[in-house]
Motif scaffolding. Structure first.
Motif, PDB file in Angstrom:
ATOM      1  N   VAL A 192       0.837  -1.200   0.000  1.00 54.82           N
ATOM      2  CA  VAL A 192       0.000   0.000   0.000  1.00 54.82           C
ATOM      3  C   VAL A 192       0.873   1.252   0.000  1.00 54.82           C
ATOM      4  CG1 VAL A 192      -1.649   1.350   1.364  1.00 54.82           C
ATOM      5  CG2 VAL A 192      -2.012  -1.106   1.049  1.00 54.82           C
ATOM      6  N   VAL A 193       1.865   1.289   0.865  1.00 56.43           N
ATOM      7  CA  VAL A 193       2.732   2.464   0.975  1.00 56.43           C
ATOM      8  C   VAL A 193       3.517   2.679  -0.311  1.00 56.43           C
ATOM      9  CG1 VAL A 193       4.754   3.406   2.167  1.00 56.43           C
ATOM     10  CG2 VAL A 193       2.895   2.377   3.477  1.00 56.43           C
ATOM     11  N   ARG A 194       4.119   1.633  -0.831  1.00 59.85           N
ATOM     12  CA  ARG A 194       4.936   1.760  -2.052  1.00 59.85           C
ATOM     13  C   ARG A 194       4.080   2.126  -3.262  1.00 59.85           C
ATOM     14  NH1 ARG A 194       9.246   2.776   0.465  1.00 59.85           N
ATOM     15  NH2 ARG A 194      10.565   1.040   1.106  1.00 59.85           N
ATOM     16  N   THR A 195       2.886   1.581  -3.335  1.00 59.16           N
ATOM     17  CA  THR A 195       1.996   1.917  -4.450  1.00 59.16           C
ATOM     18  C   THR A 195       1.577   3.376  -4.359  1.00 59.16           C
ATOM     19  OG1 THR A 195       1.221  -0.358  -4.638  1.00 59.16           O
ATOM     20  CG2 THR A 195      -0.196   1.357  -5.582  1.00 59.16           C
ATOM     21  N   LEU A 209       4.521   0.892 -13.143  1.00 57.54           N
ATOM     22  CA  LEU A 209       3.243   0.194 -13.094  1.00 57.54           C
ATOM     23  C   LEU A 209       3.440  -1.313 -13.034  1.00 57.54           C
ATOM     24  CD1 LEU A 209       1.153   2.267 -15.652  1.00 57.54           C
ATOM     25  CD2 LEU A 209       0.942   2.251 -13.165  1.00 57.54           C
ATOM     26  N   VAL A 210       4.402  -1.817 -13.780  1.00 57.35           N
ATOM     27  CA  VAL A 210       4.690  -3.258 -13.763  1.00 57.35           C
ATOM     28  C   VAL A 210       5.125  -3.678 -12.364  1.00 57.35           C
ATOM     29  CG1 VAL A 210       6.228  -5.056 -14.641  1.00 57.35           C
ATOM     30  CG2 VAL A 210       5.253  -3.382 -16.210  1.00 57.35           C
ATOM     31  N   GLY A 211       6.001  -2.896 -11.754  1.00 57.36           N
ATOM     32  CA  GLY A 211       6.480  -3.220 -10.408  1.00 57.36           C
ATOM     33  C   GLY A 211       5.363  -3.201  -9.384  1.00 57.36           C
ATOM     34  N   MET A 212       4.465  -2.214  -9.481  1.00 58.08           N
ATOM     35  CA  MET A 212       3.337  -2.156  -8.554  1.00 58.08           C
ATOM     36  C   MET A 212       2.445  -3.387  -8.721  1.00 58.08           C
ATOM     37  SD  MET A 212       2.044   1.800  -8.408  1.00 58.08           S
ATOM     38  CE  MET A 212       2.170   2.247 -10.136  1.00 58.08           C
ATOM     39  N   ARG A 213       2.197  -3.763  -9.963  1.00 56.11           N
ATOM     40  CA  ARG A 213       1.334  -4.920 -10.231  1.00 56.11           C
ATOM     41  C   ARG A 213       1.989  -6.213  -9.716  1.00 56.11           C
ATOM     42  NH1 ARG A 213       0.079  -3.696 -15.068  1.00 56.11           N
ATOM     43  NH2 ARG A 213      -1.917  -2.805 -14.489  1.00 56.11           N
ATOM     44  N   GLU A 214       3.281  -6.370  -9.959  1.00 60.66           N
ATOM     45  CA  GLU A 214       3.979  -7.572  -9.494  1.00 60.66           C
ATOM     46  C   GLU A 214       3.985  -7.657  -7.971  1.00 60.66           C
ATOM     47  OE1 GLU A 214       7.807  -7.345 -11.372  1.00 60.66           O
ATOM     48  OE2 GLU A 214       7.036  -8.192 -13.264  1.00 60.66           O
ATOM     49  N   ARG A 215       4.199  -6.528  -7.298  1.00 62.10           N
ATOM     50  CA  ARG A 215       4.193  -6.509  -5.829  1.00 62.10           C
ATOM     51  C   ARG A 215       2.829  -6.942  -5.312  1.00 62.10           C
ATOM     52  NH1 ARG A 215       7.282  -3.826  -1.994  1.00 62.10           N
ATOM     53  NH2 ARG A 215       8.310  -2.556  -3.572  1.00 62.10           N
ATOM     54  N   ALA A 216       1.768  -6.454  -5.941  1.00 64.00           N
ATOM     55  CA  ALA A 216       0.411  -6.818  -5.527  1.00 64.00           C
ATOM     56  C   ALA A 216       0.166  -8.313  -5.722  1.00 64.00           C
ATOM     57  CB  ALA A 216      -0.618  -6.010  -6.317  1.00 64.00           C
ATOM     58  N   THR A 254      -4.395  -7.405  -6.277  1.00 70.94           N
ATOM     59  CA  THR A 254      -4.559  -6.998  -7.665  1.00 70.94           C
ATOM     60  C   THR A 254      -4.264  -5.516  -7.801  1.00 70.94           C
ATOM     61  OG1 THR A 254      -6.908  -6.501  -7.353  1.00 70.94           O
ATOM     62  CG2 THR A 254      -6.348  -8.727  -8.122  1.00 70.94           C
ATOM     63  N   LEU A 255      -3.852  -5.129  -8.986  1.00 72.66           N
ATOM     64  CA  LEU A 255      -3.643  -3.723  -9.284  1.00 72.66           C
ATOM     65  C   LEU A 255      -4.140  -3.470 -10.693  1.00 72.66           C
ATOM     66  CD1 LEU A 255      -1.180  -1.218  -8.289  1.00 72.66           C
ATOM     67  CD2 LEU A 255      -1.251  -1.598 -10.747  1.00 72.66           C
ATOM     68  N   ASP A 256      -4.974  -2.455 -10.836  1.00 71.67           N
ATOM     69  CA  ASP A 256      -5.346  -2.030 -12.178  1.00 71.67           C
ATOM     70  C   ASP A 256      -5.052  -0.547 -12.291  1.00 71.67           C
ATOM     71  OD1 ASP A 256      -8.196  -0.564 -11.963  1.00 71.67           O
ATOM     72  OD2 ASP A 256      -8.202  -2.274 -10.610  1.00 71.67           O
ATOM     73  N   ARG A 265      -6.045   6.580 -13.130  1.00 74.36           N
ATOM     74  CA  ARG A 265      -6.324   5.959 -11.833  1.00 74.36           C
ATOM     75  C   ARG A 265      -5.435   4.743 -11.630  1.00 74.36           C
ATOM     76  NH1 ARG A 265     -11.995   3.485 -11.312  1.00 74.36           N
ATOM     77  NH2 ARG A 265     -11.035   1.935 -12.645  1.00 74.36           N
ATOM     78  N   VAL A 266      -4.966   4.601 -10.401  1.00 71.52           N
ATOM     79  CA  VAL A 266      -4.269   3.397  -9.942  1.00 71.52           C
ATOM     80  C   VAL A 266      -5.088   2.860  -8.786  1.00 71.52           C
ATOM     81  CG1 VAL A 266      -2.171   2.485  -8.886  1.00 71.52           C
ATOM     82  CG2 VAL A 266      -2.003   4.256 -10.645  1.00 71.52           C
ATOM     83  N   ARG A 267      -5.468   1.581  -8.861  1.00 74.21           N
ATOM     84  CA  ARG A 267      -6.249   0.969  -7.783  1.00 74.21           C
ATOM     85  C   ARG A 267      -5.598  -0.339  -7.377  1.00 74.21           C
ATOM     86  NH1 ARG A 267     -12.194   0.699  -9.169  1.00 74.21           N
ATOM     87  NH2 ARG A 267     -11.382  -0.705 -10.721  1.00 74.21           N
ATOM     88  N   LEU A 268      -5.241  -0.406  -6.105  1.00 78.01           N
ATOM     89  CA  LEU A 268      -4.608  -1.585  -5.514  1.00 78.01           C
ATOM     90  C   LEU A 268      -5.575  -2.202  -4.517  1.00 78.01           C
ATOM     91  CD1 LEU A 268      -2.008  -3.300  -4.742  1.00 78.01           C
ATOM     92  CD2 LEU A 268      -1.680  -1.575  -2.938  1.00 78.01           C
ATOM     93  N   ARG A 269      -5.703  -3.511  -4.566  1.00 86.57           N
ATOM     94  CA  ARG A 269      -6.512  -4.226  -3.578  1.00 86.57           C
ATOM     95  C   ARG A 269      -5.673  -5.375  -3.042  1.00 86.57           C
ATOM     96  NH1 ARG A 269     -12.652  -4.682  -3.345  1.00 86.57           N
ATOM     97  NH2 ARG A 269     -13.002  -6.333  -1.847  1.00 86.57           N
ATOM     98  N   VAL A 270      -5.491  -5.399  -1.726  1.00 86.29           N
ATOM     99  CA  VAL A 270      -4.676  -6.422  -1.090  1.00 86.29           C
ATOM    100  C   VAL A 270      -5.484  -7.109   0.013  1.00 86.29           C
ATOM    101  CG1 VAL A 270      -2.478  -5.283  -1.572  1.00 86.29           C
ATOM    102  CG2 VAL A 270      -3.666  -4.757   0.548  1.00 86.29           C
ATOM    103  N   PRO A 271      -5.136  -8.353   0.298  1.00 80.22           N
ATOM    104  CA  PRO A 271      -5.813  -9.021   1.408  1.00 80.22           C
ATOM    105  C   PRO A 271      -5.376  -8.409   2.734  1.00 80.22           C
ATOM    106  CG  PRO A 271      -4.170 -10.467   0.410  1.00 80.22           C
ATOM    107  CD  PRO A 271      -4.199  -9.223  -0.390  1.00 80.22           C
ATOM    108  N   ALA A 272      -6.333  -8.286   3.635  1.00 74.47           N
ATOM    109  CA  ALA A 272      -6.011  -7.745   4.956  1.00 74.47           C
ATOM    110  C   ALA A 272      -5.577  -8.883   5.840  1.00 74.47           C
ATOM    111  CB  ALA A 272      -7.221  -7.042   5.549  1.00 74.47           C
TER     112      ALA A 272
END
Length: 92
Positions: A9-12, A61-68, A74-76, A85-92
């Protein structure tokens, strides 16, 4: 939230804000963080702009998607309305 999810989340957020500043320096930028019991979602969007650099290697963008994806998230990212828009969704 697991440390690796928090780091994603922070890096994205950092990368998305850097990209907005680089590619649309005159744009307004909004950032939302929404969390539920099972997931957390970060959305960074800008209003677009006509100035700024349009070149780049795209690895941000590739790095953000790979990290997710490494943590089950997921990252779109892409154009929306007149901005981006950049949207990141991660499991809590």
């Amino acid at each position: 939230m697991a440390p690796e999810a928090w780091l994603a989340v922070v890096r994205t957020a950092q990368e998305a804000l850097t990209n907005a500043h680089k590619h649309a320096p005159d744009a307004q930028v909004m950032m939302d963080l929404r969390c539920a019991q099972d997931w957390c979602e970060l959305e960074v969007r800008d209003t677009g702009g006509t100035s700024g650099e349009s070149t780049g290697n795209g690895y941000g963008l590739v790095g953000m998607r790979e990290r997710a994806e490494l943590i089950g998230g997921t990252l779109d990212a892409g154009p929306v309305d007149e901005g981006f828009r950049v949207r990141l969704r991660v499991p809590a």
